[in-house]
Design an enzyme around this catalytic site. Structure first.
Site, PDB file in Angstrom:
ATOM      1  CG  ASP A 250      44.466 -89.797 -89.790  1.00 46.75           C
ATOM      2  OD1 ASP A 250      44.914 -89.158 -88.672  1.00 46.75           O
ATOM      3  OD2 ASP A 250      45.606 -89.552 -90.324  1.00 46.75           O
TER       4      ASP A 250
ATOM      5  CE1 TYR B 221      49.685 -89.447 -95.320  1.00 53.70           C
ATOM      6  CE2 TYR B 221      46.929 -89.593 -94.619  1.00 53.70           C
ATOM      7  CZ  TYR B 221      48.552 -89.652 -93.834  1.00 53.70           C
ATOM      8  OH  TYR B 221      48.447 -89.972 -93.230  1.00 53.70           O
TER       9      TYR B 221
ATOM     10  CE  LYS C  19      48.273 -88.259 -89.276  1.00 56.70           C
ATOM     11  NZ  LYS C  19      47.408 -88.388 -90.251  1.00 56.70           N
TER      12      LYS C  19
ATOM     13  CG  HIS D 183      52.693 -86.654 -90.712  1.00 56.46           C
ATOM     14  ND1 HIS D 183      52.383 -86.296 -91.629  1.00 56.46           N
ATOM     15  CD2 HIS D 183      52.925 -87.850 -90.172  1.00 56.46           C
ATOM     16  CE1 HIS D 183      51.764 -87.076 -92.361  1.00 56.46           C
ATOM     17  NE2 HIS D 183      52.475 -88.581 -91.519  1.00 56.46           N
TER      18      HIS D 183
END
Length: 305
Positions: A46, A51, A76, A109
């Site tokens: 994932d 990030y 996402k 997201h």
């Protein structure tokens, strides 16, 4: 090790246990974690644009020695790409960073948008803009026919939004990824998603900072009874509910342990169901009152769908 898959509403299979990568950004450590995890049997990874670690993940995936078809990669796109004309480019950016030709699953997201020039998790309330969710979703639907993504879904969507969204969809979301652990069980949302044919993935399935599921007395009692770990109990509880789970760890021992479930009794499942505290690790309303509707739909009107 589990070989359990969850069948999505389009027939695609998603491995029930995945590896979370949020805040796994220490250079070199994440790459080794990816390689170790895949070596242990993880196939579901994932990811997310925000990030900031997809390039390292992409390099590691090139070195794991597992065919692409045997991996399940999720990502996402961030809230600054909600304008429909930006969605295709957002997917291309993700694919470039991960060095992939396609994603197995692309998620929106969050259900709110921010201005395109804002590119950080630390944004101001004035940066929030009103982009109808369905405008973004229709742009995602168009991506499926390109072959660059096999399934599309959402993340952090509450029931009120989904109820308004689903009747307008050409493609119903395959997955809704939300925070789920024994202290935030989302019983009604999970029930609604299942009824609507939407699979649920639980992020932060072990709780986290200030959400001390791993030290819960009953969770520890059950772990001892099964000669397991509190993490195994929490993950097994999620899996028994038909939810996919994406725990994060950089420790090889815990990575291995997290792949192995314990068989919880019906009484243990029932008792874990009673320890729900509705405690969240993630809630944008803590920083932005305007986003209270995201997880507290009873307190503020839903946005334009």
């Amino acid at each position: 090790m589990t070989d359990k898959n969850i069948e999505l509403n389009n027939g695609e299979l998603m491995p029930a246990i995945g590896l979370g990568t949020w805040r796994a950004d220490e250079s070199g450590v994440l790459a080794q974690t990816i390689k170790t995890a895949v070596g242990l049997g993880y196939r579901h990874i994932d990811c997310a644009k925000i990030y900031g670690n997809q390039e390292e993940i992409g390099k590691a995936l090139k070195e794991v020695g597992v065919p692409r078809k045997d991996l399940y990669i999720v990502s996402k796109f961030y809230q600054n790409k909600h304008r429909p004309e930006l969605v295709a480019g957002a997917l291309d950016e993700i694919l470039d960073e991960l060095q992939l030709e396609y994603l197995d699953l692309l998620l929106m997201h969050w259900p709110y948008a921010i201005k395109p020039e804002v590119d950080a998790m630390d944004f101001d309330s004035t940066d929030i803009e009103n982009v109808p969710i369905m405008d973004t979703w229709r742009a995602m639907e168009d991506l499926v026919s390109t072959g660059k993504v096999r399934s599309i879904g959402v993340s952090n969507f509450n029931q009120a939004i989904l109820e308004k969204m689903i009747p307008q969809c050409r493609i119903v979301p395959a997955v809704n990824q939300v925070e789920i652990h024994p202290y935030n069980q989302e019983k009604e949302l999970v029930k609604f998603c299942k009824k609507s044919g939407i699979a649920v993935t639980g992020y932060c399935p072990l709780g986290g900072t200030k959400i001390n599921v791993m030290n819960d007395d009953f969770i520890k009692h059950v772990a001892e009874a099964h000669i397991g770990t509190p993490a195994q109990v929490a993950l097994s509880w999620g899996l028994a509910r038909g939810i996919s789970v994406i725990p994060k760890s950089t420790n090889e021992i815990r990575l291995k342990q997290n792949l192995h479930q314990v068989s919880l009794t019906s009484d243990e499942m029932r008792m874990i169901g009673k320890i729900d505290k509705h405690e969240r690790k993630v809630d944008p309303a803590r920083d932005h009152k305007e986003l209270e509707w995201v997880f507290h739909e009873d307190k503020m009107e839903c946005p334009v769908i």
